[in-house]
Scaffold this motif. Sequence first.
Motif, PDB file in Angstrom:
ATOM      1  N   GLY A  56       0.769  -1.113   0.007  1.00  0.00           N
ATOM      2  CA  GLY A  56      -0.038  -0.043  -0.040  1.00  0.00           C
ATOM      3  C   GLY A  56       0.842   1.293   0.008  1.00  0.00           C
ATOM      4  N   SER A  62      -2.675   7.772   5.375  1.00  0.00           N
ATOM      5  CA  SER A  62      -4.066   7.409   6.154  1.00  0.00           C
ATOM      6  C   SER A  62      -5.262   6.997   5.561  1.00  0.00           C
ATOM      7  N   ARG A  63      -6.026   6.177   6.182  1.00  0.00           N
ATOM      8  CA  ARG A  63      -7.140   5.730   5.519  1.00  0.00           C
ATOM      9  C   ARG A  63      -8.205   6.860   5.160  1.00  0.00           C
ATOM     10  N   ARG A  64      -8.012   8.024   5.892  1.00  0.00           N
ATOM     11  CA  ARG A  64      -8.646   9.251   5.746  1.00  0.00           C
ATOM     12  C   ARG A  64      -8.334   9.996   4.467  1.00  0.00           C
ATOM     13  N   ASP A  65      -7.151   9.513   3.817  1.00  0.00           N
ATOM     14  CA  ASP A  65      -6.721  10.324   2.803  1.00  0.00           C
ATOM     15  C   ASP A  65      -7.629   9.830   1.509  1.00  0.00           C
ATOM     16  N   TYR A 113      -5.449   7.009  -0.390  1.00  0.00           N
ATOM     17  CA  TYR A 113      -5.060   5.861   0.479  1.00  0.00           C
ATOM     18  C   TYR A 113      -5.463   4.699  -0.627  1.00  0.00           C
ATOM     19  N   CYS A 114      -4.398   3.801  -0.350  1.00  0.00           N
ATOM     20  CA  CYS A 114      -4.754   2.524  -1.185  1.00  0.00           C
ATOM     21  C   CYS A 114      -3.991   1.315  -0.457  1.00  0.00           C
ATOM     22  N   TYR A 115      -4.629   0.107  -0.420  1.00  0.00           N
ATOM     23  CA  TYR A 115      -4.061  -1.028   0.252  1.00  0.00           C
ATOM     24  C   TYR A 115      -4.536  -2.078  -0.679  1.00  0.00           C
ATOM     25  N   GLU A 167      -8.610  -2.153  -1.643  1.00  0.00           N
ATOM     26  CA  GLU A 167      -9.390  -0.836  -0.922  1.00  0.00           C
ATOM     27  C   GLU A 167      -8.675   0.337  -1.218  1.00  0.00           C
ATOM     28  N   GLY A 168      -9.332   1.488  -1.066  1.00  0.00           N
ATOM     29  CA  GLY A 168      -8.817   3.000  -1.525  1.00  0.00           C
ATOM     30  C   GLY A 168      -9.763   3.754  -1.323  1.00  0.00           C
ATOM     31  N   GLY A 169      -9.248   5.042  -1.178  1.00  0.00           N
ATOM     32  CA  GLY A 169     -10.087   6.174  -1.110  1.00  0.00           C
ATOM     33  C   GLY A 169     -10.731   6.854  -2.474  1.00  0.00           C
ATOM     34  N   GLY A 205     -14.626   6.277  -0.860  1.00  0.00           N
ATOM     35  CA  GLY A 205     -13.631   5.171  -0.943  1.00  0.00           C
ATOM     36  C   GLY A 205     -14.492   3.703  -1.188  1.00  0.00           C
TER      37      GLY A 205
END
Length: 104
Positions: free
Chosen positions: A22, A26-29, A32-34, A50-52, A68
């Motif tokens: 990833g 932050s997951r809030r960004d 964000y990508c994982y 998963e991603g933003g 997201g």
Amino acid sequence: MKKIIDGLKYDTEKSLLIGEGGNSLSRRDFNYCYESLYKTKSGRFFLSGEGGAMTKYSQKVDSNSRCGGAGIVPLSQEEALRWAEYNLDSDVIEEHFKESIKDA
């Protein structure tokens, strides 16, 4: 997670997890990508991720908004190797892509 794409079933519970990576945001960004790279029993590669709102995993909320989300993305062997080169250690790559790797 499982999904049928173009008549092929991709299932994270029945496939081999090769590795994960990833962007460390932050997951809030919104960026964000994982992702997790898998290989099916029939030899097909795919990402479960998963991603933003600014990633390929975003979902449309209305005509002007995105949020997201999560999903599965099928990959060719070459695409999977490129992803692995960027995200995984050499030992893992050699184990799963030995037929695609050549000496320099």
